[in-house]
Motif scaffolding. Sequence first.
Motif, short mmCIF file in Angstrom:
data_model
loop_
_atom_site.label_atom_id
_atom_site.label_comp_id
_atom_site.label_asym_id
_atom_site.label_seq_id
_atom_site.Cartn_x
_atom_site.Cartn_y
_atom_site.Cartn_z
N LEU A 27 6.23 12.87 -9.88
CA LEU A 27 7.04 12.35 -8.99
C LEU A 27 6.87 12.63 -7.50
N ALA A 28 6.20 13.92 -7.33
CA ALA A 28 5.78 14.51 -6.05
C ALA A 28 4.84 13.73 -5.41
N VAL A 29 3.92 13.14 -6.17
CA VAL A 29 2.60 12.28 -5.88
C VAL A 29 3.21 11.03 -5.43
N VAL A 30 4.07 10.52 -6.40
CA VAL A 30 4.43 9.08 -6.20
C VAL A 30 5.44 9.10 -4.80
N GLY A 31 6.40 10.44 -4.74
CA GLY A 31 6.85 10.65 -3.34
C GLY A 31 5.98 10.60 -1.97
N GLY A 32 5.06 10.96 -2.17
CA GLY A 32 4.08 11.23 -1.12
C GLY A 32 3.69 9.89 -0.83
N TYR A 33 3.35 8.94 -1.86
CA TYR A 33 3.06 7.84 -1.28
C TYR A 33 4.07 6.78 -0.81
N GLY A 34 5.18 7.08 -1.53
CA GLY A 34 6.53 6.44 -0.79
C GLY A 34 6.62 6.88 0.80
N LEU A 35 6.57 8.08 0.88
CA LEU A 35 6.76 8.69 2.28
C LEU A 35 5.71 8.00 3.12
N LEU A 36 4.41 7.91 2.56
CA LEU A 36 3.26 7.28 3.39
C LEU A 36 3.40 6.10 3.81
N PHE A 37 4.14 5.10 2.88
CA PHE A 37 4.39 3.85 3.14
C PHE A 37 5.64 3.58 3.98
N TRP A 38 6.65 4.41 3.89
CA TRP A 38 7.76 4.14 4.66
C TRP A 38 7.42 4.46 5.99
N ARG A 39 6.50 5.70 6.25
CA ARG A 39 6.29 6.12 7.77
C ARG A 39 5.40 4.76 8.35
N ALA A 40 4.31 3.98 7.50
CA ALA A 40 3.68 3.13 8.04
C ALA A 40 4.49 2.14 8.41
N VAL A 41 5.29 1.60 7.74
CA VAL A 41 6.25 0.49 8.00
C VAL A 41 7.27 0.77 9.12
N PHE A 42 7.78 2.07 9.50
CA PHE A 42 8.41 2.17 10.64
C PHE A 42 7.43 2.43 11.68
N VAL A 68 -0.18 -6.99 12.04
CA VAL A 68 -1.36 -6.50 11.51
C VAL A 68 -0.81 -5.08 10.56
N GLY A 69 0.09 -4.38 11.43
CA GLY A 69 0.59 -3.23 10.62
C GLY A 69 1.25 -3.44 9.41
N LEU A 70 2.10 -4.62 9.62
CA LEU A 70 2.98 -4.86 8.30
C LEU A 70 2.10 -5.59 7.10
N ALA A 71 1.03 -6.23 7.56
CA ALA A 71 0.00 -6.55 6.66
C ALA A 71 -0.67 -5.60 6.01
N CYS A 72 -1.13 -4.52 6.54
CA CYS A 72 -1.76 -3.41 5.99
C CYS A 72 -0.95 -2.80 5.04
N CYS A 73 0.70 -2.53 5.49
CA CYS A 73 1.37 -1.59 4.50
C CYS A 73 1.63 -2.48 3.33
N LEU A 74 2.19 -3.92 3.66
CA LEU A 74 2.39 -4.61 2.27
C LEU A 74 0.81 -4.67 1.43
N ALA A 75 -0.36 -4.63 1.85
CA ALA A 75 -1.38 -4.62 0.95
C ALA A 75 -1.67 -3.36 0.38
N LEU A 76 -1.60 -2.25 0.96
CA LEU A 76 -1.59 -0.93 0.51
C LEU A 76 -0.35 -0.86 -0.63
N GLY A 77 0.85 -1.17 -0.05
CA GLY A 77 1.87 -0.93 -1.07
C GLY A 77 1.99 -1.92 -2.21
N GLU A 78 1.33 -3.11 -2.12
CA GLU A 78 1.19 -3.91 -3.27
C GLU A 78 0.41 -3.12 -4.33
N GLN A 79 -0.70 -2.66 -3.64
CA GLN A 79 -1.73 -2.20 -4.44
C GLN A 79 -1.22 -0.83 -5.45
N THR A 80 -0.41 -0.25 -4.83
CA THR A 80 -0.05 0.91 -5.37
C THR A 80 1.15 0.79 -6.37
N VAL A 81 1.97 -0.29 -6.11
CA VAL A 81 3.13 -0.62 -7.09
C VAL A 81 2.38 -1.18 -8.33
#
Length: 146
Positions: A47-62, A75-88
Motif C-alpha cells: 500500500l505504501a508503493v501504491v500510495g507513492g504512485y497516487g501521490l505522484l499522480f496527484w502532484r502531476a495533476v495539481f 499536455v500535462g493532463l494528457a500525460c497524467c491520464l496516460a500514466l494513471g490509466e497505465q497504473t490503474v
Amino acid sequence: SAAIHELMNGWHMVGGSSEAIGGMIPGISYDYIMTFLFTAWGILPGLAVVGGYGLLFWRAVFLSLSQPNRLGLFVGLACCLALGEQTVCYLASNFGFILLSPVSLPFLSFGFHTAVVTYIMIGLLLSIHRYKDIAAEPQIKRWARE
C-alpha cells in the motif's frame, strides 16, 4: 486469476514469503510486480508503493491544473491520464481482473518501450513545470469605440 486469488488469501499485513510464488504464476517477477510485492513484503509495504504512485499522480495533476498556459494544461493532463490509466490497469490485472491488452507499470516494468514512453511523459511534465512562467498566453485587448 485463480492463482492470484489463491496468493491473496495468504497475504499478511507485514512480511510474507516469496517461496510459495515460484511456480504459481509465470512471469511473476516482471508481469506481476505488485502481486509479488504484496505477497513477499506484505500489505502495508504494498500500500505504501501504491500510495507513492497516487501521490505522484496527484502532484502531476495539481502541477498541470496550475498552468497559466492552456497548452501546458492539456499536455500535462494528457500525460497524467496516460500514466494513471497505465497504473490503474496494471494494478487491476495484478489483483485478479482479466484485461484484454498487455499492461505495464510505469518506472518498474521490464521493457524498452515501457521505459521510453514513461520517461518521455515524465520529461514533458517536468518541462511544463520548468517553463510555466515563460510562455504566458497573450491577453486580447478590446478597444472601446468612442
